[in-house]
Design a protein around this motif. Structure first.
Motif, PDB file in Angstrom:
ATOM      1  N   UNK A  44       0.828  -1.212   0.000  1.00  0.00           N
ATOM      2  CA  UNK A  44       0.000   0.000   0.000  1.00  0.00           C
ATOM      3  C   UNK A  44       0.859   1.257   0.000  1.00  0.00           C
ATOM      4  N   UNK A  45       1.861   1.308   0.889  1.00  0.00           N
ATOM      5  CA  UNK A  45       2.717   2.492   0.947  1.00  0.00           C
ATOM      6  C   UNK A  45       3.511   2.662  -0.348  1.00  0.00           C
ATOM      7  N   UNK A  46       3.962   1.551  -0.925  1.00  0.00           N
ATOM      8  CA  UNK A  46       4.695   1.634  -2.188  1.00  0.00           C
ATOM      9  C   UNK A  46       3.805   2.177  -3.301  1.00  0.00           C
ATOM     10  N   UNK A  47       2.547   1.758  -3.305  1.00  0.00           N
ATOM     11  CA  UNK A  47       1.622   2.237  -4.333  1.00  0.00           C
ATOM     12  C   UNK A  47       1.305   3.718  -4.144  1.00  0.00           C
ATOM     13  N   UNK A  48       1.168   4.149  -2.883  1.00  0.00           N
ATOM     14  CA  UNK A  48       0.911   5.567  -2.616  1.00  0.00           C
ATOM     15  C   UNK A  48       2.075   6.418  -3.102  1.00  0.00           C
ATOM     16  N   UNK A  49       3.284   5.989  -2.796  1.00  0.00           N
ATOM     17  CA  UNK A  49       4.470   6.744  -3.226  1.00  0.00           C
ATOM     18  C   UNK A  49       4.567   6.779  -4.749  1.00  0.00           C
ATOM     19  N   UNK A  50       4.307   5.660  -5.378  1.00  0.00           N
ATOM     20  CA  UNK A  50       4.351   5.598  -6.847  1.00  0.00           C
ATOM     21  C   UNK A  50       3.328   6.552  -7.463  1.00  0.00           C
ATOM     22  N   UNK A  51       2.111   6.532  -6.951  1.00  0.00           N
ATOM     23  CA  UNK A  51       1.061   7.395  -7.508  1.00  0.00           C
ATOM     24  C   UNK A  51       1.351   8.870  -7.262  1.00  0.00           C
ATOM     25  N   UNK A  52       1.914   9.188  -6.083  1.00  0.00           N
ATOM     26  CA  UNK A  52       2.230  10.584  -5.771  1.00  0.00           C
ATOM     27  C   UNK A  52       3.311  11.111  -6.703  1.00  0.00           C
ATOM     28  N   UNK A  53       4.366  10.318  -6.922  1.00  0.00           N
ATOM     29  CA  UNK A  53       5.446  10.751  -7.823  1.00  0.00           C
ATOM     30  C   UNK A  53       4.951  10.872  -9.256  1.00  0.00           C
ATOM     31  N   UNK A  54       4.129   9.927  -9.689  1.00  0.00           N
ATOM     32  CA  UNK A  54       3.584   9.983 -11.046  1.00  0.00           C
ATOM     33  C   UNK A  54       2.671  11.199 -11.223  1.00  0.00           C
ATOM     34  N   UNK A  55       1.891  11.519 -10.196  1.00  0.00           N
ATOM     35  CA  UNK A  55       1.011  12.684 -10.279  1.00  0.00           C
ATOM     36  C   UNK A  55       1.817  13.972 -10.392  1.00  0.00           C
ATOM     37  N   UNK A  56       2.895  14.089  -9.607  1.00  0.00           N
ATOM     38  CA  UNK A  56       3.735  15.287  -9.700  1.00  0.00           C
ATOM     39  C   UNK A  56       4.360  15.408 -11.075  1.00  0.00           C
ATOM     40  N   UNK A  57       4.810  14.275 -11.634  1.00  0.00           N
ATOM     41  CA  UNK A  57       5.385  14.299 -12.974  1.00  0.00           C
ATOM     42  C   UNK A  57       4.357  14.731 -14.009  1.00  0.00           C
ATOM     43  N   UNK A  58       3.151  14.208 -13.888  1.00  0.00           N
ATOM     44  CA  UNK A  58       2.086  14.560 -14.832  1.00  0.00           C
ATOM     45  C   UNK A  58       1.722  16.045 -14.721  1.00  0.00           C
ATOM     46  N   UNK A  59       1.659  16.569 -13.499  1.00  0.00           N
ATOM     47  CA  UNK A  59       1.334  17.978 -13.303  1.00  0.00           C
ATOM     48  C   UNK A  59       2.448  18.880 -13.823  1.00  0.00           C
ATOM     49  N   UNK A  60       3.680  18.462 -13.629  1.00  0.00           N
ATOM     50  CA  UNK A  60       4.804  19.227 -14.175  1.00  0.00           C
ATOM     51  C   UNK A  60       4.715  19.296 -15.697  1.00  0.00           C
ATOM     52  N   UNK A  61       4.387  18.185 -16.305  1.00  0.00           N
ATOM     53  CA  UNK A  61       4.286  18.171 -17.771  1.00  0.00           C
ATOM     54  C   UNK A  61       3.127  19.039 -18.264  1.00  0.00           C
ATOM     55  N   UNK A  62       2.053  19.119 -17.497  1.00  0.00           N
ATOM     56  CA  UNK A  62       0.957  20.009 -17.888  1.00  0.00           C
ATOM     57  C   UNK A  62       1.394  21.467 -17.812  1.00  0.00           C
ATOM     58  N   UNK A  63       2.225  21.811 -16.817  1.00  0.00           N
ATOM     59  CA  UNK A  63       2.768  23.167 -16.742  1.00  0.00           C
ATOM     60  C   UNK A  63       3.722  23.432 -17.894  1.00  0.00           C
ATOM     61  N   UNK A  64       4.463  22.409 -18.284  1.00  0.00           N
ATOM     62  CA  UNK A  64       5.393  22.567 -19.410  1.00  0.00           C
ATOM     63  C   UNK A  64       4.631  22.834 -20.696  1.00  0.00           C
ATOM     64  N   UNK A  65       3.552  22.114 -20.905  1.00  0.00           N
ATOM     65  CA  UNK A  65       2.748  22.279 -22.120  1.00  0.00           C
ATOM     66  C   UNK A  65       2.077  23.652 -22.141  1.00  0.00           C
ATOM     67  N   UNK A  66       1.607  24.109 -20.984  1.00  0.00           N
ATOM     68  CA  UNK A  66       0.912  25.393 -20.923  1.00  0.00           C
ATOM     69  C   UNK A  66       1.848  26.572 -20.706  1.00  0.00           C
ATOM     70  N   UNK A  67       3.169  26.333 -20.707  1.00  0.00           N
ATOM     71  CA  UNK A  67       4.187  27.395 -20.559  1.00  0.00           C
ATOM     72  C   UNK A  67       4.025  28.157 -19.254  1.00  0.00           C
ATOM     73  N   UNK A  68       3.833  27.420 -18.162  1.00  0.00           N
ATOM     74  CA  UNK A  68       3.686  28.062 -16.853  1.00  0.00           C
ATOM     75  C   UNK A  68       4.753  27.607 -15.859  1.00  0.00           C
ATOM     76  N   UNK A  69       5.800  26.963 -16.359  1.00  0.00           N
ATOM     77  CA  UNK A  69       6.882  26.522 -15.479  1.00  0.00           C
ATOM     78  C   UNK A  69       7.545  27.706 -14.780  1.00  0.00           C
ATOM     79  N   UNK A  70       7.576  28.851 -15.448  1.00  0.00           N
ATOM     80  CA  UNK A  70       8.270  30.012 -14.877  1.00  0.00           C
ATOM     81  C   UNK A  70       7.662  30.466 -13.561  1.00  0.00           C
ATOM     82  N   UNK A  71       6.412  30.140 -13.291  1.00  0.00           N
ATOM     83  CA  UNK A  71       5.735  30.611 -12.085  1.00  0.00           C
ATOM     84  C   UNK A  71       6.055  29.766 -10.853  1.00  0.00           C
TER      85      UNK A  71
END
Length: 697
Positions: A528-555
């Motif tokens: 369970x803890x391994x799955x939580x950590x995996x999902x949290x890291x994947x979510x951060x990566x996905x959100x970062x990529x959405x900022x990259x696509x929308x050109x909002x990384x600078x903020x």
């Protein structure tokens, strides 16, 4: 594997092709003998896994050629110059030389400098070498620093520098704990590769910053040219202020450009500094780091001089300084330092006590509103900086009775509610930070010592904090529920990134620090803890990529570095775990997830240079993982899988070389005219003959 980068001195006269100094940049800075021959990698750089670059030599050769051409040209033009009276390049309001008695001093709103071809603002030798070392220091530390059996320096001429890795919730401590042969019970203090040159006992009068400080009274009041200045202010209020409301926007805009009641100089220079972090004006974007250095040194000089009687402006400036620099090797220049300074000032003024509209206080209600906003911004960033570095909190909940923010706190001096401020984000971020405090306290040495925590107690506390995070998430307002459907709202995305960071920090800790007489505590990771950590890291990566696509990384503020490093650590651990268990498919998937972060790291590095150190580290980790997988596949006759699915790994040398070149091109990009028009610097050599963050600590 490292590389040799030797720029071609294309404009150097043939007769002066051989320079006296043939050492590489690293050996030149450390004042040690360099055995490089014809551009080959020297022994010192090989031992230190550093880039063997020759930009200092290249720059000196260019200076030789430039001086020869200038001498020839001046010889030809001397008769003409003798018959011509000197002409000063000025604007209608200000000369770039020191004002004479006859010259009226311009008003603050007019001190925008347009043009001066006299000086060239470029990186000097120290800037190039130290910045390159700063970007490789993290990799060198993790390769050699904490594996050393004794406390020692990295190189013969380097002074000893101490790195405190923080508590188990910090990324660096967690990474060191995973690599430690003692299964997490690693030392807290290590030697760290120095990126600063040795200093003489007494400063010399020729030291550039000494010369600048002795003549800075005119310089600190200069502003960028009007067009750039306006853009910096606008970008600050558009991109930073909605979730970082440390300024009364109505008051600032009414004073900006007003000759009679101008914006206080310290506050103005600090806002310009923060605006330069997110500004996309071509002149700023080409050399963002150096523009921020110039603005930071002006603002910090005013701060150090106590050239501001309003202590509220001192706190605002300290908070705005957190947008300047964030380096692992600096303890007196990063966000944690400046937040500590701001906290001490706020405590002195009693901002941690009740300042609500219902409190019995003689302070005017409008002053109380901005002070409450400043306190709660301090609270949030104190928590996030402590989580980032694994260091103690400045603000103790037991010492405070400041009520939570309410909507009327965002009514500004004009009597209107500032609709540009994202109240829901500020409110929910404060509530999330309270939960993060509990996470920090759960794994603090004091908690373990006082309560003699056992595994069952910790698991119970984890369950309680998990319920709190769940309750916080379920009670989010509609505007902050789903960042994937609300990609235009940066603050919604950042809030969810901080939420996933809190989840990851809560569940990834496996080893806890010990205390004298106490038991050894370890938390075996469950599925369970391994799955939580995996999902949290994947979510951060996905959100970062959405900022990259929308050109909002600078903020992104400095927490972008925390989240990138935490996500990369989790993905690299998953890749390693899959490789050790023989699951090649899972290993490949983890490697691909890690590789997806590299584009984000490169983009974040444009605004936070320390992200490049993270990129270098995990590029090396990925290459090592790929090499191990290839050997494993070869041993098990699964080479066909590698040929079909494994991406070809790039040599370390090409990656390092490209990164170094990208940095130099990005920083030196502006012409002489652009630089002096942009910053209005009448003695620019004083700005950049030192470390890029304006400190030497």
């Amino acid at each position: 594997m490292t590389s040799v980068v030797v720029p071609e001195p294309s404009d150097v006269p043939r007769g002066r092709a051989k320079a006296k100094q043939q050492a590489c940049d690293t050996c030149h800075r450390r004042k040690v003998k360099c055995d490089s021959q014809h551009g080959s990698m020297c022994t010192n750089c090989q031992l230190g896994s550093l880039n063997c670059t020759f930009f200092v030599l290249h720059q000196r050769l260019q200076k030789v050629g430039s001086k020869q051409r200038t001498s020839l040209q001046s010889g030809r033009n001397r008769p003409l110059q003798a018959r011509t009276s000197p002409v000063l390049v000025t604007t209608a309001s200000v000369s770039l030389q020191t004002p004479s008695r006859q010259t009226p001093i311009p008003s603050p709103s007019q001190q925008h400098v347009q043009l001066s071809p006299k000086h060239s603002l470029v990186l000097n030798e120290n800037d190039i070498v130290e910045e390159g070392l700063a970007r490789t220091a993290l990799t060198e530390f993790l390769h050699r620093g904490f594996h050393a059996p004794t406390f020692s320096v990295f190189h013969e001429k380097d002074p000893i520098r101490i790195a405190y890795v923080g508590t188990s919730t910090s990324n660096l401590a967690y990474l060191v704990g995973q690599e430690s042969p003692y299964h997490g019970d690693a030392s807290l203090h290590f030697s760290f590769p120095s990126i600063r040159p040795a200093l003489p006992w007494k400063p010399s009068n020729d030291l550039p910053l000494v010369k600048w400080y002795s003549n800075m009274a005119h310089d600190v009041s200069l502003l960028p040219e009007k067009e750039v200045c306006d853009q910096l202010v606008q970008d600050f209020f558009t991109k930073i202020h909605p979730g970082f409301p440390v300024v009364d926007e109505a008051e600032f805009r009414s004073q900006y450009g007003n000759d009679k009641t101008p914006v206080p100089l310290l506050l103005l220079q600090s806002v310009l500094l923060a605006g330069a972090h997110v500004c996309q004006h071509p002149k700023v974007a080409k050399s963002r780091s150096l523009v921020k250095v110039a603005l930071f040194r002006r603002a910090k000089a005013l701060f150090d001089l106590h050239y501001e009687n309003n202590r509220e402006h001192l706190i605002q400036a300290a908070l705005l300084f957190t947008w300047h620099f964030e380096g692992a090797d600096d303890i007196a220049a990063n966000a944690y330092y400046w937040i500590g300074v701001a906290c001490r000032l706020a405590f002195r003024l009693g901002w941690h006590r009740n300042l609500s509209s219902s409190a019995r206080s003689v302070i005017p209600i409008q002053d109380r509103r901005i002070q409450r906003r400043l306190f709660w911004v301090l609270f949030q960033y104190d928590v996030l900086a402590s989580l980032h570095h694994g260091r103690p909190l400045m603000i103790n909940e037991d010492d405070c009775d400041q009520p939570p923010l309410v909507l009327e706190d965002f009514i500004e001096i004009d009597g209107q509610l500032n609709k540009n401020v994202h109240f829901d984000y500020c409110d929910q971020s404060i509530k999330l930070c309270y939960i993060i405090i509990s996470v920090l306290k759960l794994f603090s040495p004091g908690s373990l010592r006082r309560h003699r925590l056992g595994q069952q107690t910790i698991e119970s506390s984890r369950s309680t904090l998990d319920s709190q995070l769940e309750g916080w998430f379920l009670r989010l307002p509609q505007s902050l529920i789903n960042p994937s459907r609300n990609t235009e709202d940066f603050w919604c995305t950042q809030l969810h990134m901080h939420y996933n960071l809190a989840l990851l920090q809560l569940y990834r800790t496996s080893y806890l620090p010990t205390y004298p007489g106490g038991p050894d505590l370890s938390l075996a990771p469950s599925l369970t803890t391994m799955e939580i950590c995996h999902n949290a890291a994947s979510s951060m990566s996905r959100l970062f990529n959405s900022l990259l696509i929308s050109s909002k990384i600078d903020r992104c503020c400095f927490t972008a570095l925390t989240m990138l490093l935490a996500a990369a650590i989790q993905m690299s651990l998953e890749a390693r775990s899959a490789g050790s268990s023989g699951s090649s498919i899972l290993g490949l998937q983890a490697q691909c997830r890690l590789e997806d972060l590299f584009a984000v790291m490169n983009e974040v590095a444009k605004y936070w240079p320390s992200a490049e150190a993270i990129y270098r580290l995990f590029q090396d980790v990925l290459n090592t993982a790929k090499a191990e997988m290839e050997r494993s596949l070869a041993a098990s006759d699964l080479l066909t899988m590698r040929e079909r699915g494994t991406p070809a790994s790039q040599p370390n040398g090409s990656v390092t070389s490209n990164t170094q070149g990208r940095f130099l091109d990005n920083q030196i990009g502006l012409s002489d005219q652009d630089w002096n028009g942009l910053l209005g610097t009448w003695d620019p050599s004083a700005f950049f003959d030192g470390d890029l963050n304006g400190m030497n600590i």
